[in-house]
Scaffold this motif. Structure first.
Motif, mmCIF file in Angstrom:
data_model
loop_
_atom_site.group_PDB
_atom_site.id
_atom_site.type_symbol
_atom_site.label_atom_id
_atom_site.label_comp_id
_atom_site.label_asym_id
_atom_site.label_seq_id
_atom_site.Cartn_x
_atom_site.Cartn_y
_atom_site.Cartn_z
ATOM 1 N N GLU A 177 -60.738 34.621 3.105
ATOM 2 C CA GLU A 177 -61.636 35.623 2.520
ATOM 3 C C GLU A 177 -60.882 36.637 1.656
ATOM 4 O OE1 GLU A 177 -63.841 37.398 5.690
ATOM 5 O OE2 GLU A 177 -64.555 35.485 6.468
ATOM 6 N N VAL A 178 -59.934 36.146 0.868
ATOM 7 C CA VAL A 178 -59.199 37.022 -0.043
ATOM 8 C C VAL A 178 -59.225 36.438 -1.452
ATOM 9 C CG1 VAL A 178 -57.650 37.856 1.780
ATOM 10 C CG2 VAL A 178 -56.952 35.925 0.361
ATOM 11 N N SER A 183 -49.837 45.788 -3.794
ATOM 12 C CA SER A 183 -49.868 44.412 -4.309
ATOM 13 C C SER A 183 -48.779 43.620 -3.598
ATOM 14 C CB SER A 183 -49.623 44.393 -5.826
ATOM 15 O OG SER A 183 -50.681 45.006 -6.518
ATOM 16 N N ILE A 184 -49.153 42.516 -2.974
ATOM 17 C CA ILE A 184 -48.188 41.730 -2.198
ATOM 18 C C ILE A 184 -48.189 40.279 -2.689
ATOM 19 C CG2 ILE A 184 -49.912 41.381 -0.365
ATOM 20 C CD1 ILE A 184 -47.510 41.279 1.622
ATOM 21 N N ASP A 185 -46.993 39.744 -2.906
ATOM 22 C CA ASP A 185 -46.818 38.416 -3.482
ATOM 23 C C ASP A 185 -47.108 37.323 -2.452
ATOM 24 O OD1 ASP A 185 -46.149 36.447 -5.309
ATOM 25 O OD2 ASP A 185 -44.021 36.522 -4.822
ATOM 26 N N SER A 186 -47.788 36.271 -2.908
ATOM 27 C CA SER A 186 -48.107 35.153 -2.008
ATOM 28 C C SER A 186 -47.711 33.814 -2.615
ATOM 29 C CB SER A 186 -49.615 35.130 -1.723
ATOM 30 O OG SER A 186 -50.353 34.899 -2.910
ATOM 31 N N LEU A 237 -56.407 50.003 -1.578
ATOM 32 C CA LEU A 237 -56.699 48.734 -2.238
ATOM 33 C C LEU A 237 -55.543 47.772 -1.948
ATOM 34 C CD1 LEU A 237 -58.449 47.053 -4.187
ATOM 35 C CD2 LEU A 237 -57.138 48.067 -6.075
ATOM 36 N N VAL A 238 -55.787 46.761 -1.139
ATOM 37 C CA VAL A 238 -54.758 45.797 -0.756
ATOM 38 C C VAL A 238 -55.031 44.496 -1.504
ATOM 39 C CG1 VAL A 238 -53.608 44.617 1.147
ATOM 40 C CG2 VAL A 238 -54.630 46.872 1.520
ATOM 41 N N ILE A 239 -54.059 44.053 -2.321
ATOM 42 C CA ILE A 239 -54.275 42.952 -3.251
ATOM 43 C C ILE A 239 -53.265 41.830 -3.034
ATOM 44 C CG2 ILE A 239 -54.490 42.316 -5.685
ATOM 45 C CD1 ILE A 239 -54.810 45.257 -6.330
ATOM 46 N N THR A 240 -53.768 40.595 -3.017
ATOM 47 C CA THR A 240 -52.913 39.410 -3.001
ATOM 48 C C THR A 240 -52.606 39.004 -4.431
ATOM 49 O OG1 THR A 240 -54.110 38.665 -1.033
ATOM 50 C CG2 THR A 240 -52.664 37.074 -2.108
ATOM 51 N N TYR A 276 -52.096 36.085 3.337
ATOM 52 C CA TYR A 276 -53.556 36.159 3.279
ATOM 53 C C TYR A 276 -54.123 36.816 4.537
ATOM 54 C CZ TYR A 276 -53.196 32.752 -0.546
ATOM 55 O OH TYR A 276 -52.878 32.114 -1.726
ATOM 56 N N GLU A 277 -53.567 36.468 5.680
ATOM 57 C CA GLU A 277 -54.041 37.050 6.935
ATOM 58 C C GLU A 277 -53.768 38.546 6.967
ATOM 59 O OE1 GLU A 277 -55.657 37.220 10.840
ATOM 60 O OE2 GLU A 277 -55.824 35.778 9.187
ATOM 61 N N TRP A 278 -52.579 38.949 6.507
ATOM 62 C CA TRP A 278 -52.233 40.376 6.483
ATOM 63 C C TRP A 278 -53.175 41.135 5.559
ATOM 64 C CZ3 TRP A 278 -50.393 43.966 2.873
ATOM 65 C CH2 TRP A 278 -49.866 45.138 3.414
ATOM 66 N N VAL A 279 -53.427 40.589 4.374
ATOM 67 C CA VAL A 279 -54.304 41.253 3.412
ATOM 68 C C VAL A 279 -55.723 41.364 3.961
ATOM 69 C CG1 VAL A 279 -55.409 41.033 1.149
ATOM 70 C CG2 VAL A 279 -52.955 40.617 1.388
ATOM 71 N N ARG A 280 -56.239 40.285 4.526
ATOM 72 C CA ARG A 280 -57.610 40.290 5.043
ATOM 73 C C ARG A 280 -57.791 41.332 6.138
ATOM 74 N NH1 ARG A 280 -60.343 38.250 9.271
ATOM 75 N NH2 ARG A 280 -58.461 37.276 10.120
ATOM 76 N N THR A 281 -56.871 41.370 7.082
ATOM 77 C CA THR A 281 -57.008 42.290 8.212
ATOM 78 C C THR A 281 -56.731 43.737 7.810
ATOM 79 O OG1 THR A 281 -54.723 41.775 8.862
ATOM 80 C CG2 THR A 281 -56.484 40.530 9.932
ATOM 81 N N ARG A 282 -55.792 43.949 6.894
ATOM 82 C CA ARG A 282 -55.469 45.328 6.501
ATOM 83 C C ARG A 282 -56.526 45.918 5.581
ATOM 84 N NH1 ARG A 282 -52.243 42.635 9.867
ATOM 85 N NH2 ARG A 282 -50.442 43.883 10.519
#
Length: 205
Positions: free
Chosen positions: A108-109, A43-46, A70-73, A56-62
């Motif tokens: 797309e997140v 879980s990463i804070d945005s 499970l990579v969550i914004t 958002y870019e990091w989450v989408r690509t990862r």
């Protein structure tokens, strides 16, 4: 358990700090019982207002590259006073204009709102030993515990009649935030519902 900082310009999605984050969270870890284990959720804070695009870019690509994780914004809910669950799925926004999109939509997140008060309540109970216990690596830095205990629940001056979690003067609270995000990731995987007795304990934590 790791507690530390990665230096870099987190506003710049091409900065090397994002590759360093990859190496940290997607590596294997040695476990005394299960051998090599991997992260199941991140879980990463945005919500700081400046790094959301890079996050958002990091989450989408990862999410595409590391499909087993499970990579969550996430964002903390500013209107949460203890009623919001630690983890809940995003609700579909009711938008009158179907062409209107958010920055998260364009990347797309989905953004998950965190029930920060319930997370901190649980942390406090565990620190006191009234609801299980809080375990950590014996090699964790001392300032981690100083930061995990950097907030106190007290009557709010802004919201009369409510108690809110407030940062103690002069006490950094990044450790508190990190612990809340880790709890959110664990709840996303429903680890709190799994037990070793019934064979549901995840080997990847």
């Amino acid at each position: 358990m790791y507690w530390g900082e990665i230096d870099g310009d987190t506003v710049d999605k091409r900065d090397s700090c994002w590759d360093a984050l990859d190496k940290l969270v997607f590596q294997s870890f040695k476990h005394e019982r299960f051998g090599e284990i991997y992260a199941s959720a991140v879980s990463i804070d945005s919500s700081d207002g400046t790094t959301s695009g890079a996050v958002y870019e990091w989450v989408r690509t990862r999410k595409r590259k590391y499909r087993r994780v499970l990579v969550i914004t996430i964002k903390g809910d500013s209107r949460d006073f203890g009623s919001k669950e630690i983890f809940s799925h995003p609700r579909k926004a009711e938008v009158s204009n179907p062409t209107r999109t958010t920055k998260a939509d364009r990347h797309e997140v989905k953004v998950y709102m965190v029930g920060t008060h319930k997370a901190k309540d649980l942390m406090a109970r565990r620190l006191l030993g009234t609801s299980a216990y809080m375990h950590s690596c014996k090699h964790v830095r001392q300032d981690y515990w100083e930061q995990v205990t950097a907030e106190v629940k007290a009557p709010s001056k802004k919201h009369k009649g409510r108690e809110t979690w407030q940062q103690r003067p002069g006490r950094p609270n990044e450790g508190t935030d990190a612990k809340v995000y880790a709890l959110h990731a664990a709840y996303a995987m429903e680890i709190h519902k799994k037990t070793e007795k019934n064979g549901q304990l995840l080997k990847r934590v």
